[in-house]
Each structure stands twice: as C-alpha cells, then as structure tokens.
Design a protein around this motif. Structure first.
Motif, short mmCIF file in Angstrom:
data_model
loop_
_atom_site.label_atom_id
_atom_site.label_comp_id
_atom_site.label_asym_id
_atom_site.label_seq_id
_atom_site.Cartn_x
_atom_site.Cartn_y
_atom_site.Cartn_z
N GLU A 26 -1.90 12.36 15.66
CA GLU A 26 -1.64 11.88 16.70
C GLU A 26 -1.74 12.39 18.48
OE1 GLU A 26 1.44 10.80 14.85
OE2 GLU A 26 0.86 10.19 12.76
N LYS A 27 -1.58 13.37 18.35
CA LYS A 27 -1.00 14.00 20.04
C LYS A 27 -2.11 13.89 21.09
CE LYS A 27 3.15 16.07 18.88
NZ LYS A 27 4.37 15.51 19.73
N GLU A 30 -2.63 10.21 21.62
CA GLU A 30 -0.96 9.88 23.00
C GLU A 30 -1.50 10.09 24.21
OE1 GLU A 30 3.26 11.39 23.63
OE2 GLU A 30 2.94 10.43 21.52
N SER A 33 -4.57 8.88 25.99
CA SER A 33 -4.08 7.02 26.04
C SER A 33 -3.31 7.21 27.83
CB SER A 33 -3.10 6.44 25.20
OG SER A 33 -1.85 7.15 24.98
N LYS A 34 -2.55 8.67 28.36
CA LYS A 34 -1.36 8.45 29.24
C LYS A 34 -2.31 9.33 29.98
CE LYS A 34 2.45 10.57 26.74
NZ LYS A 34 3.29 11.51 26.88
#
Length: 69
Positions: A26-27, A30, A33-34
């Motif tokens: 998940e990290k 995330e 995507s950033k």
C-alpha cells in the motif's frame, strides 16, 4: 561469527517484510501515485514555460523583422 550475525539480521528483516507485505504494498502504491502526480505537475509547468518562451521569441523576431523593413 560476523557472517552468522549478518545472516540472522537479513533473515529477521525478510520475516518482518513478509508479515507486513500488505502495508508495504500500500505504501509503495501510494508513493508511486504521488510521484506520478508530481511528474504530471512538473510536465505541465515546463510546457507552460516553453510556450511562454516561444511567444516571447516570436515577438522578438517579429520586432526584428519590422526594424529591418
């Protein structure tokens, strides 16, 4: 003795990573995507600046042409 300790530490890290793989995944997603969002922002900023420079250059060339006439 040192290789044994290094192997033990590497094994412990691997076990922790396997136990937390959902959180790690998940990290990573995330963070990716950033990064993708920031890359898009940078691209748009660069495109805008290039267009402004092109406009300035065209105005300068047009003025030079008028001065020659």
């Amino acid at each position: 003795m040192l290789p044994f300790i290094a192997g033990l530490a590497a094994g412990a890290v691997a076990v922790v990573a396997i136990n937390n793989r959902k959180e790690i995944k998940e990290k990573v997603i995330e963070g990716a995507s950033k990064v993708q969002e920031k890359a898009g922002d940078v691209k748009n900023c660069v495109v805008e600046k290039v267009e402004k420079l092109k406009t300035k250059e065209l105005k300068f060339v047009d003025k030079e042409i008028e001065d020659v006439k």
